[in-house]
Design an enzyme around this catalytic site. Structure first.
Site, PDB file in Angstrom:
ATOM      1  N   GLY A 130      -3.286   6.372  -3.383  1.00  0.00           N
ATOM      2  CA  GLY A 130      -4.205   5.318  -2.100  1.00  0.00           C
ATOM      3  C   GLY A 130      -4.040   5.820  -0.849  1.00  0.00           C
ATOM      4  CG  PHE A 144       0.609   3.019  -1.601  1.00  0.00           C
ATOM      5  CD1 PHE A 144       1.432   3.991  -1.787  1.00  0.00           C
ATOM      6  CD2 PHE A 144      -0.429   2.584  -2.219  1.00  0.00           C
ATOM      7  CE1 PHE A 144       1.121   4.412  -3.387  1.00  0.00           C
ATOM      8  CE2 PHE A 144      -0.558   2.726  -3.349  1.00  0.00           C
ATOM      9  CZ  PHE A 144      -0.104   3.306  -4.284  1.00  0.00           C
ATOM     10  N   GLY A 145       0.085   5.922   0.183  1.00  0.00           N
ATOM     11  CA  GLY A 145       0.782   7.287  -0.588  1.00  0.00           C
ATOM     12  C   GLY A 145       0.890   7.496  -2.187  1.00  0.00           C
ATOM     13  CE  LYS A 146      -0.338  13.107  -2.652  1.00  0.00           C
ATOM     14  NZ  LYS A 146      -0.296  14.250  -2.583  1.00  0.00           N
ATOM     15  CB  VAL A 147       3.097   6.249  -7.989  1.00  0.00           C
ATOM     16  CG1 VAL A 147       3.426   5.358  -8.896  1.00  0.00           C
ATOM     17  CG2 VAL A 147       2.627   4.779  -6.462  1.00  0.00           C
ATOM     18  CG  ASP A 167      -2.904  -6.925  -2.258  1.00  0.00           C
ATOM     19  OD1 ASP A 167      -4.611  -6.813  -1.956  1.00  0.00           O
ATOM     20  OD2 ASP A 167      -3.268  -5.633  -1.680  1.00  0.00           O
TER      21      ASP A 167
END
Length: 643
Positions: free
Chosen positions: A358, A360-363, A478
């Site tokens: 997303g 924010f980055g990756k998981v 959120d």
């Protein structure tokens, strides 16, 4: 009676004269310079970072990142009248200079402070200026007043620019702020660069009768004809009877040297101005180097270069995977993991282990070596808006939270620009994948009504814990379907605390920027910017209706009358056709009583007026009962409400 009046008058005069003697002047910071100082020069309390040079110069911080410098007058001063409790007038003047490590890049700033203690326990550097931390910023129990001279623009605290003066009360969100400037005798306003390295004088004057605070600055010895910042302020709720006065400075990723060149203070009087030609000079930051020495050093550097290249090649791999431990990390808990561990756990962060991504980055999915525990590793990208502040906030908040319906933080890691958070692995992913489907995508897996109802009860229980049952109030900010993760038994767990706000029970949450997701945002946030537990309740209402209907809060492709989910459900409820909003994929296989409870609760939570919404304690009670008759009637939205 005459004698009594005489005695009272004499006592008042004595108290007045005594209070006016609460003053001191430092023209140079030497043991013998402070008027009224102890014989051994102990009138100032300095922390280990602060240094007094032989010239009489006081240096609050150095060219080192993440430092806090504190310098306080050791003796507390009587700020309130002993009879009526009114705050005395006071005045202070000080000369300072800010020399950044890199020209035009400050880091961070300093503040004149009135505080109940010289310790300021738990205070953090960087944007907190050594005054507060992420947990207590904005709390009314701080009893801290400060005038900040800030050289970094911090968007979280609403800074106007990177060269401003602000009045701070229990918070780093300034009650009033202006760009640094001063007025000349002809009334013209002139810009003033706080981080120019030049000597600057500041005057802070509080009128206890008129309840007005004035802040004036100038690069000259004489006081300008008018202040650059004037702010109506009653300090009586903020200050205790006795308080400490002093200065706090901090550095961040970038550093500045903050120098104090002189200081005067007066209670019920005017602090004398300082002659900037008489104050001590600060060390040159760019001393000329001997040319011969430079040549010799250069030759030596060339000779060492070959050996250095060989050594660098050998150590590159080790340094590449080395972890940087900084002071702020030591305050967050004992859950730090090494980058090498996480790289091995995720098989080098390869795409096959990718769980999602997303803004924010990756998981990534990973398996920790040794324990064999499955984890989810959130790797925050360099371009993410969730930067170091949100990273630290997430560690400081969820790292200490313990609830069965919260995603548990296992640990964290920071390596250069890589920010990583490690959570329990949730094998069934996020709730949104079971509720919402795209026409072009694969069909969504079926989630039974029993599972949906249990998930909502779990999320409600988690929010009740955050709002009322933990040691502080946590506003998630959120709450949405993609932040509800499902474990192996399809229990709902609330995660992603990157936007969370923490404050003390009974305190007023500070105003901040609007954050959240469209459709889940409470309407009052766009007007006030102040997130509350009520705004979390609104988000839960949107989530609850989405779980019932299998639809997003805003469906852009839907018919106009069905685009806004809560409006559509409200119309169907009023018409007695609420059963028609239930997700068709359930095929009618649901408990009618439970669905009616969720619809009523969802509409109540989604009410436009915050005061009408239930608390999460009420919501948990309604869901645990499962009886629609016990849920109050849904109040109609106000006809004239302009959300």
């Amino acid at each position: 009676i005459t004698r009594l009046y005489f005695f009272v008058g004499f006592l008042s005069l004595f108290l007045s004269v005594h209070s006016q003697h609460e003053r001191f002047v430092y023209t140079k910071f030497r043991r013998s310079e402070g008027i009224g100082a102890d014989a051994d020069g102990s009138s100032l309390s300095l922390n280990a970072v602060v240094e007094i040079h032989g010239t009489g110069l006081l240096q609050l911080t150095k060219e080192t990142s993440r430092l806090i410098g504190h310098a306080f007058y050791r003796t507390p001063l009587q700020f309130k009248d002993t009879v009526d409790g009114a705050v005395h007038s006071f005045s202070t003047t000080f000369a300072f200079a800010i020399v950044p490590d890199y020209p035009q890049l400050g880091g961070h700033g300093f503040a004149f402070v009135i505080a109940p203690s010289i310790e300021l326990a738990g205070a953090l550097p960087s944007q907190y200026l050594g005054l507060l931390n992420a947990s207590n910023v904005g709390n009314f129990t701080n009893h801290i007043f400060a005038v900040e001279f800030d050289t970094v623009q911090d968007f979280e605290f609403g800074d106007i620019n990177d060269n401003h003066i602000g009045i701070d009360i229990n918070n780093l969100v300034s009650n009033a702020s202006v760009s640094a400037a001063y007025y000349s005798d002809d009334g013209k306003m002139n810009e003033l660069n706080l981080k120019s390295g030049q000597n600057i004088q500041a005057w802070v004057d509080y009128d206890g009768f008129g309840k007005v605070l004035n802040v004036t600055v100038s690069p000259c010895s004489s006081k300008p004809p008018r202040p650059v910042l004037s702010f109506p302020l009653d300090l009586s709720p903020i200050l205790h009877d006795q308080m400490f006065v002093g200065f706090s400075a901090s550095t961040g990723l970038l550093a500045s040297s903050h120098y104090l060149l002189g200081w005067s203070f007066a209670m019920n009087g005017v602090a004398p101005s300082l002659n900037l030609t008489d104050v001590p000079s600060f060390p040159s930051q760019h001393k000329k180097k001997n040319t011969t020495f430079i040549i010799i050093a250069a030759v030596g550097a060339v000779l060492l270069l070959i050996a250095a290249i060989a050594a660098a090649s050998f150590l590159f791999y080790r340094f590449k995977n080395a972890d940087v431990i900084e002071p702020w990390e030591l305050e967050c808990g004992p859950h730090r993991l090494s980058y090498k561990e996480l790289k091995h756990a995720t098989k080098g962060f390869r795409d096959r282990e990718l769980l999602g991504f997303g803004g924010f980055g990756k998981v990534y999915k990973g398996t920790l070596p040794g324990s064999g525990s499955e984890v989810a590793v959130k790797r925050i990208s360099n371009e993410s808006r969730q930067g170091i502040r949100e990273f630290v906030a997430e560690i400081a908040s969820i790292g200490r939270l313990r609830h069965r319906n919260l995603v548990q933080l296992q640990g964290w890691c920071r390596r250069r620009a890589d920010l990583l958070l490690v959570y329990d692995y949730m094998p069934n992913g996020s709730l949104d994948k079971f509720l919402f489907s795209d026409e072009s995508g694969p069909p969504r897996p079926l989630l039974s009504w029993a599972q949906r109802f249990r998930i909502l009860r779990g999320v409600a229980s988690a929010l009740l814990y955050l709002h009322e049952e933990w040691e502080h109030v946590v506003i998630h900010r959120d709450v949405k379907a993609s932040n509800v993760l499902l474990d192996g038994e399809f229990n709902g767990r609330l995660g992603d605390f990157g936007l969370a706000k923490i404050y003390e029970h009974g305190a007023d949450p500070s105003t901040t920027r609007v954050a959240g997701t469209l459709g889940y945002l409470a309407p009052e946030l766009t007007r006030t910017g102040k997130a509350t537990t009520g705004s979390d309740v609104f988000s839960f209402g949107a989530l609850a209706l989405g779980v019932v209907c299998g639809r997003r809060p805003v469906e852009s492709k839907a018919a106009p009358e069905e685009m806004i989910l809560v409006d559509w459900v409200w119309e169907q409820w009023n018409a007695g056709r609420w059963a028609e909003v239930v997700d068709p994929s359930l095929g009618g296989d649901y408990e009618r009583e439970e669905v009616e409870v969720i619809v009523k609760v969802g509409l109540m939570c989604s009410h436009l007026e915050p005061a009408v919404r239930p608390t999460m304690r009420d919501v948990v009670r309604y869901l645990d009962g499962g009886d629609a008759a016990e849920v109050p009637d849904v109040p109609s939205p106000p006809a004239d409400y302009e959300g």
